[in-house]
Scaffold this active site. Sequence first.
Site, PDB file in Angstrom:
ATOM      1  CB  CYS A 120       7.005 -16.229  -3.043  1.00 64.22           C
ATOM      2  SG  CYS A 120       8.083 -15.270  -3.432  1.00 64.22           S
ATOM      3  CG  HIS A 134       4.020 -11.756  -4.819  1.00 60.97           C
ATOM      4  ND1 HIS A 134       4.145 -11.827  -3.143  1.00 60.97           N
ATOM      5  CD2 HIS A 134       4.821 -12.112  -4.955  1.00 60.97           C
ATOM      6  CE1 HIS A 134       5.484 -12.244  -2.486  1.00 60.97           C
ATOM      7  NE2 HIS A 134       5.665 -11.955  -3.994  1.00 60.97           N
ATOM      8  CD  GLU A 148       1.063 -11.103  -1.963  1.00 58.51           C
ATOM      9  OE1 GLU A 148       1.111 -10.649  -1.752  1.00 58.51           O
ATOM     10  OE2 GLU A 148       0.540 -12.217  -2.493  1.00 58.51           O
TER      11      GLU A 148
END
Length: 201
Positions: free
Chosen positions: A78, A178, A180
């Site tokens: 990002c 993202h 994660e």
Amino acid sequence: MKVVIFDYGAGNLHSLVKAVAREDREISLATDLRSAIRADLLVLPGVGAFGAAARAMETARPSLASALEDGLPCLGICLGMQLLFDASEEGPGEGIGFISGNVTRLRTPTVPHMGWNDIDWQGVSAFAQPSLLQTAYFANAYICQPEDEAPVLAWTTHQDTRFASIVRSANTVGVQFHPEKSSYAGRTFVNAVIEDLIECR
């Protein structure tokens, strides 16, 4: 394997640390970029604002750019992807300039771009597989505009705007989403990226 996440001091990185943790990896956070680039792999995380992050890496930016040129494996997430470019409309300061181009604000009816969206694969890489990652979680108001589309491995479209969502140059990969926060597929993807970058060094 020593993986260092550069901490701009802007947010909680716990979920990212958890996503990339493996028994054979030593994961650490560093606020000193010069020490961070001595890692086996550097992660530029996706929290914070461009201007503040640019200031945090200002004095060590030439050293980081040189390390990337020399093949240091690096993953930008990002904001971390945006820092790989020259500059951003979000704030003052210089990016690393490893990929030529600028970061611009999304000019769409809805900003920021929040939530799940499709990954449209274009490039070829060990981890560039539609079966591995088809959708991912985004949280961005700014997008990368590379001067040359050659580094772009995948695109994503938000409303009427298509933008680069995965880029690669040498041993550096940037993702606008993202991983994660992108469930099991995102975590699998980010670890496939890490393994590929280490193997290619």
